[in-house]
Design a protein around this motif. Structure first.
Motif, mmCIF file in Angstrom:
data_model
loop_
_atom_site.group_PDB
_atom_site.id
_atom_site.type_symbol
_atom_site.label_atom_id
_atom_site.label_comp_id
_atom_site.label_asym_id
_atom_site.label_seq_id
_atom_site.Cartn_x
_atom_site.Cartn_y
_atom_site.Cartn_z
ATOM 1 N N GLN A 2 0.842 -1.198 0.000
ATOM 2 C CA GLN A 2 0.000 0.000 0.000
ATOM 3 C C GLN A 2 0.873 1.242 0.000
ATOM 4 O O GLN A 2 1.895 1.294 0.694
ATOM 5 C CB GLN A 2 -0.916 0.004 1.225
ATOM 6 C CG GLN A 2 -1.972 1.092 1.191
ATOM 7 C CD GLN A 2 -2.956 0.971 2.341
ATOM 8 O OE1 GLN A 2 -2.674 0.332 3.347
ATOM 9 N NE2 GLN A 2 -4.114 1.601 2.201
ATOM 10 N N LEU A 3 0.479 2.227 -0.792
ATOM 11 C CA LEU A 3 1.166 3.506 -0.874
ATOM 12 C C LEU A 3 0.150 4.607 -0.602
ATOM 13 O O LEU A 3 -0.900 4.651 -1.259
ATOM 14 C CB LEU A 3 1.777 3.709 -2.258
ATOM 15 C CG LEU A 3 2.708 2.603 -2.774
ATOM 16 C CD1 LEU A 3 3.122 2.891 -4.212
ATOM 17 C CD2 LEU A 3 3.910 2.445 -1.881
ATOM 18 N N SER A 20 5.109 13.250 1.095
ATOM 19 C CA SER A 20 5.494 11.993 1.726
ATOM 20 C C SER A 20 4.598 10.877 1.233
ATOM 21 O O SER A 20 3.425 11.109 0.932
ATOM 22 C CB SER A 20 5.407 12.104 3.247
ATOM 23 O OG SER A 20 6.393 12.966 3.750
ATOM 24 N N CYS A 21 5.162 9.688 1.199
ATOM 25 C CA CYS A 21 4.402 8.505 0.807
ATOM 26 C C CYS A 21 4.655 7.437 1.857
ATOM 27 O O CYS A 21 5.807 7.016 2.061
ATOM 28 C CB CYS A 21 4.857 8.034 -0.568
ATOM 29 S SG CYS A 21 4.080 6.507 -1.139
ATOM 30 N N ALA A 22 3.611 7.037 2.549
ATOM 31 C CA ALA A 22 3.717 5.951 3.519
ATOM 32 C C ALA A 22 3.702 4.639 2.762
ATOM 33 O O ALA A 22 2.765 4.363 2.010
ATOM 34 C CB ALA A 22 2.573 6.024 4.511
ATOM 35 N N VAL A 23 4.754 3.837 2.957
ATOM 36 C CA VAL A 23 4.936 2.596 2.205
ATOM 37 C C VAL A 23 4.773 1.402 3.137
ATOM 38 O O VAL A 23 5.425 1.335 4.186
ATOM 39 C CB VAL A 23 6.340 2.559 1.565
ATOM 40 C CG1 VAL A 23 6.528 1.273 0.764
ATOM 41 C CG2 VAL A 23 6.551 3.790 0.687
ATOM 42 N N ASN A 75 9.553 3.932 6.884
ATOM 43 C CA ASN A 75 8.665 3.476 5.805
ATOM 44 C C ASN A 75 8.052 4.631 5.024
ATOM 45 O O ASN A 75 6.838 4.637 4.752
ATOM 46 C CB ASN A 75 7.558 2.567 6.351
ATOM 47 C CG ASN A 75 8.098 1.251 6.848
ATOM 48 O OD1 ASN A 75 8.985 0.660 6.247
ATOM 49 N ND2 ASN A 75 7.580 0.784 7.971
ATOM 50 N N THR A 76 8.884 5.597 4.671
ATOM 51 C CA THR A 76 8.394 6.734 3.900
ATOM 52 C C THR A 76 9.285 7.016 2.694
ATOM 53 O O THR A 76 10.504 6.854 2.748
ATOM 54 C CB THR A 76 8.304 8.013 4.743
ATOM 55 O OG1 THR A 76 9.596 8.297 5.279
ATOM 56 C CG2 THR A 76 7.300 7.869 5.858
ATOM 57 N N LEU A 77 8.633 7.412 1.621
ATOM 58 C CA LEU A 77 9.293 7.918 0.429
ATOM 59 C C LEU A 77 8.937 9.394 0.357
ATOM 60 O O LEU A 77 7.761 9.739 0.487
ATOM 61 C CB LEU A 77 8.799 7.195 -0.813
ATOM 62 C CG LEU A 77 9.365 7.660 -2.148
ATOM 63 C CD1 LEU A 77 10.801 7.176 -2.303
ATOM 64 C CD2 LEU A 77 8.504 7.153 -3.306
ATOM 65 N N CYS A 94 2.801 8.615 -5.865
ATOM 66 C CA CYS A 94 3.881 7.735 -5.450
ATOM 67 C C CYS A 94 3.631 6.377 -6.121
ATOM 68 O O CYS A 94 2.482 5.929 -6.200
ATOM 69 C CB CYS A 94 3.830 7.622 -3.930
ATOM 70 S SG CYS A 94 4.855 6.353 -3.187
ATOM 71 N N ALA A 95 4.698 5.730 -6.590
ATOM 72 C CA ALA A 95 4.523 4.460 -7.286
ATOM 73 C C ALA A 95 5.706 3.538 -7.040
ATOM 74 O O ALA A 95 6.806 3.993 -6.715
ATOM 75 C CB ALA A 95 4.355 4.692 -8.783
ATOM 76 N N ALA A 96 5.466 2.253 -7.229
ATOM 77 C CA ALA A 96 6.506 1.240 -7.054
ATOM 78 C C ALA A 96 6.491 0.280 -8.225
ATOM 79 O O ALA A 96 5.435 -0.033 -8.787
ATOM 80 C CB ALA A 96 6.284 0.481 -5.747
#
Length: 122
Positions: A2-3, A20-23, A75-77, A94-96
């Motif tokens: 989850q992002l 910020s992106c919580a990963v 756990n952040t980007l 935000c993407a992975a």
């Protein structure tokens, strides 16, 4: 996996914002991660990417102004955006890319957040 993005908002030209992106779901070894943006009527654009080892790449339009970073412990980007311009106005995502860890170019990102709006006024 989850992002979840946060940190968007409205700012005047020349100002700064940090997204910020919580990963969740990747443990300690994150695959290629990136920030993308899409403005109304335009195609989605890759803004910044970071690989497993922390190597970063940027679009020419943001080079020298934006900084992508990750904090595996928290756990952040993050995307620090400085010297913002009206043309930076867009929805930021935000993407992975769960299939790659080293070379992060291209468009095979398969997990996306819901996006956060950034508006820069002149």
């Amino acid at each position: 996996v989850q992002l979840v993005e946060s940190g968007g908002g409205s700012v005047q030209a020349g100002g700064s914002l940090t997204l910020s992106c919580a990963v969740s779901g990747y443990g300690s070894s994150w695959p290629c991660m990136g920030w993308f943006r899409q403005a109304p009527g335009k195609e989605r654009e890759g803004v910044a990417r970071i690989n497993l080892y922390g190597t970063t790449t940027y679009a020419d339009s943001v080079k020298g102004r934006f900084i992508i970073s990750k904090d595996n412990a928290k756990n952040t980007l993050n995307l620090q955006m400085n010297s913002l311009k009206p043309e930076d106005t867009a929805m930021y995502y935000c993407a992975a890319d769960s299939s790659r860890y080293y070379s992060c170019s291209g468009s095979s990102y398969n997990t996306w957040g819901q996006g956060t709006q950034v508006t820069v006024s002149s």
